[in-house]
Enzyme design. Structure first.
Site, mmCIF file in Angstrom:
data_model
loop_
_atom_site.group_PDB
_atom_site.id
_atom_site.type_symbol
_atom_site.label_atom_id
_atom_site.label_comp_id
_atom_site.label_asym_id
_atom_site.label_seq_id
_atom_site.Cartn_x
_atom_site.Cartn_y
_atom_site.Cartn_z
ATOM 1 N N ASN A 11 -30.919 -52.344 9.877
ATOM 2 C CA ASN A 11 -31.454 -51.158 9.192
ATOM 3 C C ASN A 11 -30.449 -49.997 9.321
ATOM 4 O OD1 ASN A 11 -32.769 -48.625 8.861
ATOM 5 N ND2 ASN A 11 -34.774 -49.582 9.136
ATOM 6 N N GLY A 13 -30.573 -46.892 8.397
ATOM 7 C CA GLY A 13 -31.180 -45.614 8.811
ATOM 8 C C GLY A 13 -31.275 -45.525 10.327
ATOM 9 N N ASP A 71 -37.505 -52.011 18.055
ATOM 10 C CA ASP A 71 -38.614 -52.367 17.169
ATOM 11 C C ASP A 71 -39.527 -51.159 17.102
ATOM 12 O OD1 ASP A 71 -39.551 -54.679 15.514
ATOM 13 O OD2 ASP A 71 -41.425 -54.110 16.494
ATOM 14 N N TYR A 156 -40.814 -44.032 6.487
ATOM 15 C CA TYR A 156 -42.053 -43.249 6.404
ATOM 16 C C TYR A 156 -41.871 -41.789 6.838
ATOM 17 C CZ TYR A 156 -44.095 -47.934 6.059
ATOM 18 O OH TYR A 156 -44.397 -49.216 5.663
ATOM 19 N N LYS A 177 -34.342 -34.339 14.652
ATOM 20 C CA LYS A 177 -35.208 -35.529 14.755
ATOM 21 C C LYS A 177 -34.882 -36.315 16.032
ATOM 22 C CE LYS A 177 -36.530 -39.874 12.619
ATOM 23 N NZ LYS A 177 -36.252 -40.908 11.608
ATOM 24 N N ARG A 183 -37.508 -42.754 18.630
ATOM 25 C CA ARG A 183 -36.235 -43.458 18.864
ATOM 26 C C ARG A 183 -35.330 -42.649 19.787
ATOM 27 N NH1 ARG A 183 -35.561 -44.368 14.133
ATOM 28 N NH2 ARG A 183 -36.550 -46.397 14.351
#
Ligand code: ITT
Length: 202
Positions: A11, A13, A71, A156, A177, A183
């Protein structure tokens, strides 16, 4: 010698955020693709922790180096925890997030106030060269927004409204963020665990 850490994710992102968060660890950070590892991974665990470990072990079996995996997912109370560990697969892997986000907002059309509570959850698994496994887990709390907002982040992010800050996760810069996210916090905790281990090693 500079240690290498391989991240078992496909992924992009996630990978962007991971590179920034782990940037000061003094290690070379590679995606599994960059490390030339492309194992078949079946995420058939029942928790974020199990799935993170499945991914990390699959890549570790190819490389034997320090492998980390993430995950994560969006857990919505009103939907009994959906999409949860199925966040990437929700409505099909190839469905756009514009459609997924609209669908979730629609499913919450009758939910008000605290009923809209939701959070991102992230479990990080690390498999060390000797096969030992470490885990860290963290959350970022919010509510499902009435409308998507913001163009930062991925997935999302436009629909998780962070009530404490009055903006969605997609309205934050990556630095902002990473300071408060599921994360960011789980990787920061993993970084502290790894520092001790890397020092022992050198
Ligand atoms: P890898 O397994 O290859 O790492 P993936 O996207 O399939 O990639 P997951 O199975 O962990 O990863 O699913 C995570 C999903 O949860 C992700 O695809 C998003 O839909 C959502 N998600 C997780 N963290 C998010 C974040 O910070 N912002 C927005 N959505 C996020």
């Amino acid at each position: 010698m500079k240690h290498r850490i391989i991240f078992a994710t496909g992924n992009p992102g996630k990978m962007r955020e991971i590179r920034q968060i782990l940037g000061d660890l003094g290690c070379e950070i590679l995606s599994m693709k960059e490390a030339g590892a492309a194992p078949e991974i079946v995420e058939d665990g029942t928790t974020f922790g199990e799935n993170a470990e499945i991914k990390a072990r699959a890549v570790w079996a190819c490389t034997g180096e320090i492998v980390l995996a993430d995950d994560s997912g969006l857990v919505i109370d009103y939907l009994g925890g959906e999409p949860g560990i199925y966040s990437a697969r929700y409505m099909g892997e190839n469905t756009s997030y514009e459609i997924k986000n609209r669908n979730l907002i629609e499913r919450l059309s009758q939910a008000q106030g605290a009923e809209r509570a939701a959070r991102f959850v992230c479990n990080i698994a690390a498999v060390l060269p000797d096969g030992r496994v470490l885990h860290t887990e963290a959350v970022m709390e919010g509510v499902i927004a009435q409308e998507p907002a913001g163009s930062g982040g991925f997935g999302y992010d436009p629909i998780l409204l962070l009530t404490e800050y009055g903006v969605t996760s997609a309205e934050l810069t990556m630095e902002e963020k990473n300071r408060i996210s599921h994360r960011g916090k789980a990787l920061e905790a993993m970084k502290q665990k790894l520092k001790g281990i890397l020092e022992e090693d050198s």
